[in-house]
Design a protein around this motif. Structure first.
Motif, PDB file in Angstrom:
ATOM      1  N   ASP A 160       0.806  -1.221   0.000  1.00  0.00           N
ATOM      2  CA  ASP A 160       0.000   0.000   0.000  1.00  0.00           C
ATOM      3  C   ASP A 160       0.838   1.270   0.000  1.00  0.00           C
ATOM      4  N   THR A 161       2.108   1.177   0.410  1.00  0.00           N
ATOM      5  CA  THR A 161       2.868   2.408   0.649  1.00  0.00           C
ATOM      6  C   THR A 161       4.147   2.546  -0.174  1.00  0.00           C
ATOM      7  N   GLN A 162       4.670   1.474  -0.742  1.00  0.00           N
ATOM      8  CA  GLN A 162       5.948   1.562  -1.439  1.00  0.00           C
ATOM      9  C   GLN A 162       5.753   1.559  -2.955  1.00  0.00           C
ATOM     10  N   GLN A 163       6.437   2.488  -3.609  1.00  0.00           N
ATOM     11  CA  GLN A 163       6.272   2.638  -5.051  1.00  0.00           C
ATOM     12  C   GLN A 163       6.750   1.405  -5.811  1.00  0.00           C
ATOM     13  N   ALA A 164       7.804   0.756  -5.337  1.00  0.00           N
ATOM     14  CA  ALA A 164       8.320  -0.420  -6.049  1.00  0.00           C
ATOM     15  C   ALA A 164       7.267  -1.522  -6.099  1.00  0.00           C
ATOM     16  N   ALA A 165       6.572  -1.728  -4.987  1.00  0.00           N
ATOM     17  CA  ALA A 165       5.511  -2.732  -4.958  1.00  0.00           C
ATOM     18  C   ALA A 165       4.362  -2.330  -5.867  1.00  0.00           C
ATOM     19  N   GLN A 166       4.013  -1.062  -5.836  1.00  0.00           N
ATOM     20  CA  GLN A 166       2.901  -0.599  -6.656  1.00  0.00           C
ATOM     21  C   GLN A 166       3.224  -0.681  -8.145  1.00  0.00           C
ATOM     22  N   ARG A 167       4.494  -0.449  -8.505  1.00  0.00           N
ATOM     23  CA  ARG A 167       4.882  -0.585  -9.912  1.00  0.00           C
ATOM     24  C   ARG A 167       4.748  -2.035 -10.370  1.00  0.00           C
ATOM     25  N   ALA A 168       5.121  -2.975  -9.496  1.00  0.00           N
ATOM     26  CA  ALA A 168       5.031  -4.394  -9.856  1.00  0.00           C
ATOM     27  C   ALA A 168       3.576  -4.846  -9.996  1.00  0.00           C
ATOM     28  N   LEU A 169       2.638  -4.068  -9.438  1.00  0.00           N
ATOM     29  CA  LEU A 169       1.224  -4.434  -9.496  1.00  0.00           C
ATOM     30  C   LEU A 169       0.436  -3.596 -10.502  1.00  0.00           C
ATOM     31  N   GLU A 170       1.131  -2.748 -11.248  1.00  0.00           N
ATOM     32  CA  GLU A 170       0.450  -1.961 -12.285  1.00  0.00           C
ATOM     33  C   GLU A 170      -0.178  -2.896 -13.310  1.00  0.00           C
ATOM     34  N   GLY A 171      -1.444  -2.654 -13.597  1.00  0.00           N
ATOM     35  CA  GLY A 171      -2.146  -3.489 -14.561  1.00  0.00           C
ATOM     36  C   GLY A 171      -2.571  -4.836 -14.016  1.00  0.00           C
ATOM     37  N   ARG A 172      -2.373  -5.078 -12.725  1.00  0.00           N
ATOM     38  CA  ARG A 172      -2.713  -6.367 -12.134  1.00  0.00           C
ATOM     39  C   ARG A 172      -3.987  -6.311 -11.290  1.00  0.00           C
ATOM     40  N   VAL A 173      -4.685  -5.191 -11.265  1.00  0.00           N
ATOM     41  CA  VAL A 173      -5.923  -5.093 -10.497  1.00  0.00           C
ATOM     42  C   VAL A 173      -7.034  -5.816 -11.247  1.00  0.00           C
ATOM     43  N   ILE A 174      -7.668  -6.774 -10.578  1.00  0.00           N
ATOM     44  CA  ILE A 174      -8.777  -7.510 -11.176  1.00  0.00           C
ATOM     45  C   ILE A 174     -10.077  -6.733 -11.025  1.00  0.00           C
ATOM     46  N   ALA A 175     -10.295  -6.173  -9.841  1.00  0.00           N
ATOM     47  CA  ALA A 175     -11.524  -5.438  -9.554  1.00  0.00           C
ATOM     48  C   ALA A 175     -11.297  -4.582  -8.323  1.00  0.00           C
ATOM     49  N   TRP A 176     -12.283  -3.717  -8.041  1.00  0.00           N
ATOM     50  CA  TRP A 176     -12.201  -2.801  -6.908  1.00  0.00           C
ATOM     51  C   TRP A 176     -13.405  -2.998  -5.996  1.00  0.00           C
ATOM     52  N   LEU A 177     -13.148  -3.016  -4.687  1.00  0.00           N
ATOM     53  CA  LEU A 177     -14.200  -3.116  -3.682  1.00  0.00           C
ATOM     54  C   LEU A 177     -14.372  -1.776  -2.981  1.00  0.00           C
ATOM     55  N   ALA A 178     -15.490  -1.672  -2.241  1.00  0.00           N
ATOM     56  CA  ALA A 178     -15.775  -0.422  -1.552  1.00  0.00           C
ATOM     57  C   ALA A 178     -15.222  -0.389  -0.138  1.00  0.00           C
ATOM     58  N   ASP A 179     -14.970  -1.554   0.456  1.00  0.00           N
ATOM     59  CA  ASP A 179     -14.654  -1.613   1.882  1.00  0.00           C
ATOM     60  C   ASP A 179     -13.375  -2.411   2.104  1.00  0.00           C
ATOM     61  N   PRO A 180     -12.371  -1.841   2.772  1.00  0.00           N
ATOM     62  CA  PRO A 180     -11.139  -2.597   3.025  1.00  0.00           C
ATOM     63  C   PRO A 180     -11.350  -3.818   3.913  1.00  0.00           C
ATOM     64  N   ILE A 181     -12.376  -3.795   4.774  1.00  0.00           N
ATOM     65  CA  ILE A 181     -12.655  -4.971   5.609  1.00  0.00           C
ATOM     66  C   ILE A 181     -13.221  -6.097   4.753  1.00  0.00           C
ATOM     67  N   ASP A 182     -14.062  -5.754   3.760  1.00  0.00           N
ATOM     68  CA  ASP A 182     -14.528  -6.772   2.817  1.00  0.00           C
ATOM     69  C   ASP A 182     -13.352  -7.429   2.111  1.00  0.00           C
ATOM     70  N   ALA A 183     -12.401  -6.622   1.673  1.00  0.00           N
ATOM     71  CA  ALA A 183     -11.230  -7.161   0.975  1.00  0.00           C
ATOM     72  C   ALA A 183     -10.416  -8.050   1.904  1.00  0.00           C
ATOM     73  N   LEU A 184     -10.285  -7.644   3.157  1.00  0.00           N
ATOM     74  CA  LEU A 184      -9.532  -8.438   4.128  1.00  0.00           C
ATOM     75  C   LEU A 184     -10.209  -9.791   4.361  1.00  0.00           C
ATOM     76  N   ILE A 185     -11.534  -9.789   4.522  1.00  0.00           N
ATOM     77  CA  ILE A 185     -12.270 -11.035   4.730  1.00  0.00           C
ATOM     78  C   ILE A 185     -12.143 -11.934   3.506  1.00  0.00           C
ATOM     79  N   LEU A 186     -12.260 -11.362   2.320  1.00  0.00           N
ATOM     80  CA  LEU A 186     -12.120 -12.136   1.085  1.00  0.00           C
ATOM     81  C   LEU A 186     -10.760 -12.818   1.028  1.00  0.00           C
ATOM     82  N   GLN A 187      -9.713 -12.111   1.421  1.00  0.00           N
ATOM     83  CA  GLN A 187      -8.375 -12.691   1.382  1.00  0.00           C
ATOM     84  C   GLN A 187      -8.202 -13.765   2.446  1.00  0.00           C
ATOM     85  N   ILE A 188      -8.793 -13.577   3.606  1.00  0.00           N
ATOM     86  CA  ILE A 188      -8.698 -14.588   4.652  1.00  0.00           C
ATOM     87  C   ILE A 188      -9.439 -15.855   4.220  1.00  0.00           C
TER      88      ILE A 188
END
Length: 366
Positions: A160-188
């Motif tokens: 979430d905070t480092q540019q190097a990580a974000q560059r490696a994830l450019e174009g890799r977003v599948i979809a966007w959610l509205a709630d970070p807790i929803d995303a956390l639960i989905l990953q768990i």
């Protein structure tokens, strides 16, 4: 359990009493990795004969698609008979199991038989967007560009905070959610279904399946909040209430778990929608009949008799070992797949509340 929509387990009607004699010499115990299997009589298996096995049969047929070690000796013959019995009566199915299998009580490798632990997991159904906007701004990622299996990659906070990580994830977003807790639960949970609003206005449902994680050790954000005294009850409703009160601290809570999960998108056809995601065995999970286990104690594909009593479930039933998870460790430990749904559906409420004692018996061919 309350009546449930498609995707949540239901309680089967009682089956006829099994009439096959249970005689003869029992085989010797089996030492298997972290566990000891001790043979017992069917009369010593609590509730045996009371479970309508037709629900379990679909899960068993799925395991037979990839039998492996868990089918036991004579797996091809066993699976052929499972297929033949798919339309048999409850009496015939129970009698066949009793003739062909020996029940083994599963304990720790030193023979101790403490009550184990049963928890639950499910497949979240979430609204999502293909493009971010003012509301949908939490990304779900596919594998990074520089991904190498087995590596320890950037932590959740670093993503979430480092540019190097974000560059490696450019174009890799599948979809966007509205709630970070929803995303956390989905990953768990490791997988989920997204109802996606496409840029052209159409909506379609897809499945996000587990692709990999970043190699960091999982730490529970719920436990992190409990340890700080921020919440008193260890469930997601308490976490959401805390987040509404302290939105400026949500990132810190999310970052307390350094592990993040990467997904792959799968089409969700009419047939696929009737089953859960593929578990570690490589077959689709069946609500109420699939469990995640420690494969060092119970091989994938093993039919298992599960007995549990508690405030969430009172069940004695046949399940199939078809999955695993990072927190599923030990001989008498299982995660019960409850199905799919939103945060008010039984699949979620049962999985979120389930934490109670467990006993297991492996059914192994004679």
């Amino acid at each position: 359990m309350p009546s449930a929509p498609a995707g949540a387990p239901v309680t089967a009607a009682p089956a006829p009493v099994v009439t096959v004699p249970d005689t003869g010499t029992l085989p010797p115990p089996i030492v298997r990795g972290k566990s000891l299997w001790t043979p017992v009589r069917w009369a010593d298996v609590p509730g045996w004969g009371s479970d309508g096995l037709h629900e379990a049969w679909n899960a068993w047929l799925k395991s037979c698609e990839r039998p492996g070690e868990g089918a036991g000796p004579g797996s091809a013959t066993i699976c052929g008979e499972v297929r033949q019995l798919s339309i048999a009566s409850a009496q015939e199915q129970h009698d066949w199991v009793q003739r062909r299998f020996v029940p083994y009580r599963i304990t720790e490798s030193d023979g101790r038989a403490p009550e184990g632990l049963l928890t639950g997991y499910y497949e979240p159904v979430l609204a999502a967007r293909r493009l971010p906007d003012a509301t949908y701004r939490v990304p779900l990622y596919g594998l990074p560009r520089d991904w190498r299996r087995g590596q320890t990659w950037y932590s959740r906070k670093e993503i979430d905070t480092q540019q190097a990580a974000q560059r490696a994830l450019e174009g890799r977003v599948i979809a966007w959610l509205a709630d970070p807790i929803d995303a956390l639960i989905l990953q768990i949970q490791g997988s989920g279904r997204l109802t996606i609003s496409e840029p052209d206005g159409r909506q379609r449902q897809v499945r996000l399946a587990f692709a990999a994680h970043n190699g960091h050790t999982y730490r529970s954000p719920v436990r992190w909040l409990l340890d700080q005294g921020a919440i008193r009850e260890g469930h997601w409703a308490a976490v959401r209430a805390w987040a509404r009160q302290y939105p400026h601290l949500v990132n810190e809570m999310v970052w307390s778990n350094p592990r993040t999960v990467f997904f792959r998108e799968e089409a969700l056809g009419e047939f696929d929608a009737r089953f859960g995601p593929r578990g570690a065995q490589g077959v689709p999970l069946t609500p109420g009949r699939s469990i995640a286990v420690d494969p060092q104690s119970i091989p994938y594909g093993t039919p298992v008799w599960m007995a549990t009593q508690g405030p969430t479930l009172n069940q004695q039933r046949l399940v199939l070992a078809q999955d695993t998870g990072g927190a599923i460790l030990g001989a008498v430990r299982a995660d019960y797949f409850t199905g799919w749904g939103g945060f008010t559906d039984p699949a979620y409420t049962v999985a979120a509340a389930l934490k109670q004692p467990l006993q297991l018996w492996a059914l192994w061919p004679r």
